[in-house]
Design a protein around this motif. Structure first.
Motif, PDB file in Angstrom:
ATOM      1  N   VAL A 446      -0.975   4.577  15.833  1.00 32.67           N
ATOM      2  CA  VAL A 446       0.460   4.154  15.514  1.00 32.67           C
ATOM      3  C   VAL A 446       1.194   3.464  16.456  1.00 32.67           C
ATOM      4  O   VAL A 446       1.171   3.660  17.779  1.00 32.67           O
ATOM      5  CB  VAL A 446       1.210   5.724  15.329  1.00 32.67           C
ATOM      6  N   LEU A 447       1.849   2.431  15.873  1.00 38.70           N
ATOM      7  CA  LEU A 447       2.700   1.726  16.626  1.00 38.70           C
ATOM      8  C   LEU A 447       4.014   1.722  15.941  1.00 38.70           C
ATOM      9  O   LEU A 447       4.304   0.804  14.956  1.00 38.70           O
ATOM     10  CB  LEU A 447       2.131   0.329  16.845  1.00 38.70           C
ATOM     11  N   TYR A 448       4.930   2.298  16.743  1.00 35.96           N
ATOM     12  CA  TYR A 448       6.142   2.758  16.152  1.00 35.96           C
ATOM     13  C   TYR A 448       7.450   2.181  16.826  1.00 35.96           C
ATOM     14  O   TYR A 448       7.506   2.670  17.999  1.00 35.96           O
ATOM     15  CB  TYR A 448       6.411   3.987  15.911  1.00 35.96           C
ATOM     16  N   ASP A 449       8.280   1.340  16.531  1.00 38.69           N
ATOM     17  CA  ASP A 449       9.474   0.945  17.023  1.00 38.69           C
ATOM     18  C   ASP A 449      10.642   1.037  16.208  1.00 38.69           C
ATOM     19  O   ASP A 449      10.545   0.847  14.853  1.00 38.69           O
ATOM     20  CB  ASP A 449       9.212  -0.738  17.500  1.00 38.69           C
ATOM     21  N   THR A 450      11.677   1.398  16.677  1.00 39.83           N
ATOM     22  CA  THR A 450      13.010   1.514  16.186  1.00 39.83           C
ATOM     23  C   THR A 450      14.009   1.021  16.824  1.00 39.83           C
ATOM     24  O   THR A 450      14.029   0.936  18.172  1.00 39.83           O
ATOM     25  CB  THR A 450      13.365   3.207  15.691  1.00 39.83           C
TER      26      THR A 450
END
Length: 697
Positions: A446-450
């Motif tokens: 998982v590669l999650y950016d916000t």
């Protein structure tokens, strides 16, 4: 059918039944519009699912709880939206918004995120802030629990998948009209054809337009939907699909009752009352576009690439009723409305996925291998929300308040936009050991950016999946799975002090053990599940927070299909024990998760008498047990049962056409109940009677 053949060829020639069966065998993918026919009528049983990693998988070989509501069941119940479809699966409730305007579903005591937990054709994230139409859908599926391997960031409540109607081997030419006793009416068309020298092209077109009246006084509106599903078998190796749909809905906000006011009531208020101002708008526009290409690289290997866009806009006015006096208000009904108006909410989901799948035999074990990468980019624009000066209203005798008479604040509240990017790389190995045992192992990176208002966070994690399926016989299966996932804690709901805030992801873990068995023409399923997840709730300060853990465990069972040649049933029940832990609030630890009924169930049956084979009569009961509206369990929402009856008759026309007349009644006992939980409560809809007439040539 292997447990997973994600990248199988997508379209089959439709010239004849034998050719279709051969194409299914070659492509490894069964047509999802196939139906079980019993004495000339269709039953409720389904053979395959499309949602997630189980796309086109036999239900017997699917190691998860999946409820499938096929078109035959939806038609028998006269369903017009997701609410009528999902009432057939237990443990589903609603929260925060009126079922008239939108559906904010909760499953197994966990909220379904409106921007991550709804999918079109098992793929595109659609935005459920705009009610999803089902006239152009072949089925509705609910994959319950954690689904991290395939779908990445999503709450462990479940994935709702709507499957579009497609052109099949049989041409479809249908026109229909429907309405209800409140004064609603609408017309629709459904056209499906395969054409070309070898039936290599397919097109399914749907359209609907209607006027909406509701049992709530003065709450009405309209909606329309247009869609197309297109297929092209470009060559023996290449298949292409394209889906496009656009829908619009304009209704009035009926108004909610605050939790503080509901505590002072002795029962549920009149469900016919509207508290919101006249013409308080709830308008939505949505467009979904999804394309897919499947290419056979070799006999046992194939490639899939798909991508799409879901765009949605909403105008919303909220109106929340509260008493002006805790002493005299519950007796006289005197109170006030407070709320706000958001003229433009804009949401956009951008989706792309690529997959390589194939078979590799090693030492007598056949491996079904899947390698994939997926990226979902969610964009929410800045929103300006205008609060208005509270106005007087009466709970027992509501007055008409013109929306244009409200006094709005000169300076709006800014809800900053956000951009969330969920990228996942995943691999799955399905090892077939002999003919009866399947071992499952997979992992997702998982590669999650916000980003939000020049601030944000980045998250990197591994989420594993493991399990096994054992087939004691050709008509039965046993399974066990363990799945870890990351879930978005979601967006602070309407009524929260931090409404609109996006909370960071938290970890969830799920174990499930289940069994399935064919019984006559039906399929029986039972499963035990245990979910451990981060706890999100409204705290005593009315802030939506993530604090502590929640444990959701229970048992779910179902029976769906034809128990006799003339009797079709859809039965389901759930026991759920959802408890809050480690919250840091002594009074909250050990309390039940809000809006999570301990018992729930549904029962629906359709009977076709032998002397009148064109007649069908049906009856259903839908039960939601007692639940709590808040995390401290200070306000209990009583359990309730709604009863439905229906009948249809098929008239044979010249040249092989048919005319089907149908009538359905819901909540026929006119039971009063709370339809939603949370900080803002809405009464359930009063008795409804719907009718329709559909021709098919």
């Amino acid at each position: 059918m292997p447990i997973l053949l994600i990248a199988a060829l997508a379209a089959e020639p439709a010239a004849a039944t034998e050719a279709l069966a051969t194409a299914v065998d070659q492509a490894g993918e069964r047509p999802l519009d196939e139906e079980i026919v019993v004495n000339g009528r269709r039953g409720f049983r389904t053979e395959a699912v499309q949602v997630g990693a189980f796309r086109n998988q036999s239900i017997l070989d699917t190691p998860a709880t999946i409820a499938v509501m096929p078109r035959t069941l939806l038609d028998a119940q006269g369903a017009v939206g997701l609410e009528e479809a999902l009432r057939n699966t237990p443990g589903v409730t609603q929260q925060a918004t009126s079922p008239i305007t939108s559906n904010n579903f909760v499953a197994r005591g966990v909220l379904m995120n409106a921007r991550t937990n709804y999918r079109l054709n098992g793929a595109l994230q659609v935005v459920n802030l705009s009610p999803i139409p089902i006239e152009n859908k072949q089925r509705v599926e609910l994959l319950k629990g954690v689904s991290a391997l395939y779908y990445g960031i999503a709450t462990p409540s479940g994935i709702v998948n709507v499957v579009a109607k497609r052109a099949g081997s049989r041409p479809v030419t249908s026109a229909y009209a429907n309405g209800d006793a409140e004064g609603s009416y609408g017309i629709g068309v459904d056209l499906g054809r395969r054409f070309g020298t070898d039936g290599q092209f397919g097109a399914r077109l749907n359209g609907y337009s209607g006027h909406i009246e509701t049992p709530i006084d003065g709450v009405n509106g309209g909606r329309y939907m247009v869609s197309g599903a297109f297929d092209w078998q470009a060559s023996e190796r290449l298949a292409l699909k394209l889906d496009v749909e656009h829908y619009w809905r304009d209704t009035d906000e009926p108004g909610s009752i605050t939790l503080a006011a509901a505590r002072l009531l002795s029962g549920v208020p009149d469900p016919h009352h509207r508290y919101a101002p006249v013409d308080a708008p709830y308008r939505t526009w949505s467009t979904n576009l999804l394309g897919r290409a499947d290419y056979a690289l070799a006999t046992d290997w194939s490639l899939r690439v798909e991508g799409g866009l879901a765009a949605s806009r909403r105008q919303r006015s909220r109106a929340d009723f509260s008493f002006t006096s805790a002493t005299t208000g519950p007796r006289t009904g005197a109170g006030r409305l407070s709320g706000n108006y958001t003229p433009d909410q804009s949401y956009r989901n951008e989706y792309v996925r690529g997959e390589l799948a194939g078979t590799l035999p090693t030492f007598g074990i056949r491996h079904e291998l899947l390698f994939g990468v997926a990226r979902n980019r969610q964009v929410q624009r800045d929103q300006h929300q205008y609060s208005y000066t509270p106005v007087a209203q009466n709970l027992f005798e509501p007055v008409a308040i013109p929306f244009r008479s409200l006094v709005f604040a000169a300076t709006p509240r800014l809800q900053p936009g956000s951009v969330n990017v969920d990228t996942g790389l995943y691999a799955l190995d399905l090892a077939h050991v002999g003919e009866r045992l399947l071992l499952i192992g997979g992992v997702r990176r998982v590669l999650y950016d916000t980003e939000r208002d020049r601030a944000g966070f980045t998250l990197r994690a591994w989420t594993p999946t493991a399990g096994a399926v054992f087939r004691p016989s050709s008509g039965s299966s046993l399974y066990v799975t363990y799945i870890e996932g990351l879930e978005s804690a979601g967006t602070a709901p309407a009524g929260a002090s931090n409404e609109g805030d996006v909370l960071p992801p938290v970890t969830s873990r799920q174990t499930e053990v289940g069994a399935r068995m064919q019984i006559a023409g039906a399929l029986a399923s039972v499963a035990w599940f245990h979910i451990d997840r981060g706890l999100d709730y409204l705290n005593a300060a009315n802030l939506y927070v993530v604090d502590g853990r929640a444990r959701h465990r229970g048992v779910e069972a179902s029976l769906q299909g034809n128990v006799t040649p003339r009797l079709s049933v859809s039965l389901a029940g759930q026991y759920l024990d959802a408890i809050q832990r480690q919250t840091g609030v002594v009074a909250q630890n050990g309390k039940r998760v809000d809006n999570a009924p301990r018992w729930s169930g549904s029962a629906f049956a359709e009977y076709r008498p032998a002397p009148l084979p064109d007649l069908a009569v049906s009856a259903g009961a839908f039960y939601t047990g007692a639940r709590y509206a808040d995390a401290l369990n200070s306000f209990r929402l009583p359990g309730y049962v709604t009863v439905s009856l229906g009948a249809s008759y098929r008239v044979h026309l010249d040249r092989g056409g048919t005319l089907t007349l149908r009538v359905n009644g819901d909540n026929l006992a006119d039971r009063r109940y709370w339809a939603t939980g949370g900080a803002n409560l809405y009464a359930g809809l009063a008795r409804q009677v719907r009718f329709s007439a559909a021709t098919e040539f």
